[in-house]
Design a protein around this motif. Structure first.
Motif, PDB file in Angstrom:
ATOM      1  N   ARG A  59      -0.717   1.244  10.133  1.00 42.60           N
ATOM      2  CA  ARG A  59      -2.166  -0.290   9.551  1.00 42.60           C
ATOM      3  C   ARG A  59      -2.181  -1.416  10.395  1.00 42.60           C
ATOM      4  NH1 ARG A  59      -2.756   5.387   8.401  1.00 42.60           N
ATOM      5  NH2 ARG A  59      -3.072   5.978   5.907  1.00 42.60           N
ATOM      6  N   GLU A  60      -3.469  -1.250  10.755  1.00 40.25           N
ATOM      7  CA  GLU A  60      -3.603  -3.249  11.012  1.00 40.25           C
ATOM      8  C   GLU A  60      -3.477  -4.076  10.540  1.00 40.25           C
ATOM      9  OE1 GLU A  60      -8.409  -5.131  13.679  1.00 40.25           O
ATOM     10  OE2 GLU A  60      -7.859  -3.255  12.805  1.00 40.25           O
ATOM     11  N   VAL A  67      -1.302  -9.353   5.921  1.00 38.07           N
ATOM     12  CA  VAL A  67      -2.646  -8.977   5.576  1.00 38.07           C
ATOM     13  C   VAL A  67      -2.708  -7.895   6.012  1.00 38.07           C
ATOM     14  CG1 VAL A  67      -4.813  -9.238   5.019  1.00 38.07           C
ATOM     15  CG2 VAL A  67      -3.773 -11.002   4.434  1.00 38.07           C
ATOM     16  N   ARG A  68      -3.329  -6.535   5.459  1.00 37.28           N
ATOM     17  CA  ARG A  68      -2.973  -5.352   6.836  1.00 37.28           C
ATOM     18  C   ARG A  68      -4.151  -4.512   6.577  1.00 37.28           C
ATOM     19  NH1 ARG A  68       1.444  -4.059   9.444  1.00 37.28           N
ATOM     20  NH2 ARG A  68       2.932  -5.084   9.451  1.00 37.28           N
ATOM     21  N   SER A  69      -5.444  -3.429   6.938  1.00 36.60           N
ATOM     22  CA  SER A  69      -6.245  -2.823   5.790  1.00 36.60           C
ATOM     23  C   SER A  69      -5.872  -1.352   6.086  1.00 36.60           C
ATOM     24  CB  SER A  69      -6.860  -3.160   7.291  1.00 36.60           C
ATOM     25  OG  SER A  69      -7.383  -2.278   8.799  1.00 36.60           O
ATOM     26  N   ASP A 114     -10.120  -1.492   3.047  1.00 34.31           N
ATOM     27  CA  ASP A 114      -9.928  -1.774   1.493  1.00 34.31           C
ATOM     28  C   ASP A 114      -8.400  -2.850   2.605  1.00 34.31           C
ATOM     29  OD1 ASP A 114      -9.548  -3.273  -0.730  1.00 34.31           O
ATOM     30  OD2 ASP A 114      -8.723  -0.983  -1.696  1.00 34.31           O
ATOM     31  N   TYR A 115      -7.713  -3.743   1.821  1.00 35.34           N
ATOM     32  CA  TYR A 115      -7.549  -4.491   2.135  1.00 35.34           C
ATOM     33  C   TYR A 115      -5.874  -4.795   1.192  1.00 35.34           C
ATOM     34  CZ  TYR A 115     -10.845  -6.458   5.451  1.00 35.34           C
ATOM     35  OH  TYR A 115     -11.745  -5.961   6.397  1.00 35.34           O
ATOM     36  N   PHE A 144       4.829  -4.431  -1.414  1.00 35.87           N
ATOM     37  CA  PHE A 144       3.566  -4.227  -0.811  1.00 35.87           C
ATOM     38  C   PHE A 144       2.213  -4.243  -2.388  1.00 35.87           C
ATOM     39  CE2 PHE A 144       5.934  -0.919   1.554  1.00 35.87           C
ATOM     40  CZ  PHE A 144       5.136  -1.037   2.286  1.00 35.87           C
ATOM     41  N   LEU A 145       1.409  -5.544  -2.295  1.00 36.33           N
ATOM     42  CA  LEU A 145       0.969  -5.842  -3.095  1.00 36.33           C
ATOM     43  C   LEU A 145      -0.871  -5.949  -2.671  1.00 36.33           C
ATOM     44  CD1 LEU A 145       0.899  -8.347  -5.892  1.00 36.33           C
ATOM     45  CD2 LEU A 145       0.715 -10.152  -3.839  1.00 36.33           C
ATOM     46  N   TYR A 146      -1.344  -4.693  -3.836  1.00 37.19           N
ATOM     47  CA  TYR A 146      -2.948  -4.434  -3.763  1.00 37.19           C
ATOM     48  C   TYR A 146      -3.419  -5.171  -4.379  1.00 37.19           C
ATOM     49  CZ  TYR A 146      -0.146  -0.636  -1.954  1.00 37.19           C
ATOM     50  OH  TYR A 146       0.864   0.002  -1.698  1.00 37.19           O
ATOM     51  N   LYS A 147      -5.027  -5.471  -3.755  1.00 37.69           N
ATOM     52  CA  LYS A 147      -5.696  -6.435  -4.166  1.00 37.69           C
ATOM     53  C   LYS A 147      -6.141  -6.970  -5.603  1.00 37.69           C
ATOM     54  CE  LYS A 147      -9.985  -3.073  -4.072  1.00 37.69           C
ATOM     55  NZ  LYS A 147      -8.818  -2.227  -3.766  1.00 37.69           N
ATOM     56  N   GLU A 148      -5.704  -5.392  -6.253  1.00 36.69           N
ATOM     57  CA  GLU A 148      -6.418  -5.561  -7.780  1.00 36.69           C
ATOM     58  C   GLU A 148      -5.064  -6.455  -9.301  1.00 36.69           C
ATOM     59  OE1 GLU A 148      -3.775  -1.474  -7.124  1.00 36.69           O
ATOM     60  OE2 GLU A 148      -5.998  -3.006  -6.173  1.00 36.69           O
ATOM     61  N   ASP A 149      -3.557  -6.945  -7.774  1.00 34.25           N
ATOM     62  CA  ASP A 149      -2.609  -7.655  -8.565  1.00 34.25           C
ATOM     63  C   ASP A 149      -3.104  -8.676  -8.149  1.00 34.25           C
ATOM     64  OD1 ASP A 149      -2.040  -5.255 -10.351  1.00 34.25           O
ATOM     65  OD2 ASP A 149      -1.024  -4.738  -8.274  1.00 34.25           O
ATOM     66  N   PHE A 150      -3.722  -9.322  -7.274  1.00 37.67           N
ATOM     67  CA  PHE A 150      -3.375 -10.681  -6.512  1.00 37.67           C
ATOM     68  C   PHE A 150      -2.690 -11.592  -7.569  1.00 37.67           C
ATOM     69  CE2 PHE A 150      -5.179  -9.408  -2.250  1.00 37.67           C
ATOM     70  CZ  PHE A 150      -4.427  -8.653  -1.886  1.00 37.67           C
ATOM     71  N   ASP A 151      -4.385 -11.624  -8.788  1.00 40.43           N
ATOM     72  CA  ASP A 151      -4.297 -12.816  -9.691  1.00 40.43           C
ATOM     73  C   ASP A 151      -3.039 -12.758 -10.280  1.00 40.43           C
ATOM     74  OD1 ASP A 151      -6.840 -13.883  -8.180  1.00 40.43           O
ATOM     75  OD2 ASP A 151      -7.853 -12.561  -9.540  1.00 40.43           O
ATOM     76  N   LYS A 152      -2.942 -11.771 -10.480  1.00 39.92           N
ATOM     77  CA  LYS A 152      -1.618 -11.399 -11.717  1.00 39.92           C
ATOM     78  C   LYS A 152      -0.087 -11.884 -11.065  1.00 39.92           C
ATOM     79  CE  LYS A 152      -2.265  -7.178 -12.622  1.00 39.92           C
ATOM     80  NZ  LYS A 152      -2.566  -6.027 -12.984  1.00 39.92           N
TER      81      LYS A 152
END
Length: 107
Positions: free
Chosen positions: A5-6, A24-26, A31-32, A56-64
């Protein structure tokens, strides 16, 4: 394969025999996500070998994730080691490298 992925943004933090990469990858659907890699250097013969661990950390888990990391670090600094002056460990400019500046913000 996910590795293909880029890469949009990369920050490298050198820490002795360890280096941390925050990339950060797409995805194909634009999506990132974030990969965090720890690379440790070990002597081998005349050179070195590297041991890598990646998460790997996905956007829904960033804040947590950020909140839990901050809480854990604050606990160590204030409850377990309040006598330590952590400012002595602040990174120097040559220990952190940013590649591929981006308008992406985590806030």
């Amino acid at each position: 394969m996910v590795e293909d992925r880029e890469q949009i943004y990369s920050k490298r933090v050198r820490a002795g025999k360890r280096t941390y990469f925050f990339d950060v990858r797409s995805t194909r659907s634009n999506d990132y996500y974030l990969t965090i890699t720890e690379s440790r250097r070990h002597p081998q013969g005349e050179g070195f070998t590297y041991e890598k661990h990646k998460m790997f950390l996905y956007k829904e888990d960033f804040d947590k994730f950020v909140e839990a990391l901050k809480d854990a670090v604050d606990h160590v600094k204030t409850e377990l080691m309040p006598e330590v002056d952590f400012s002595q460990f602040e990174s120097k400019n040559d220990e952190v490298d940013v590649v591929g500046e981006s308008d992406l913000k985590w806030d």
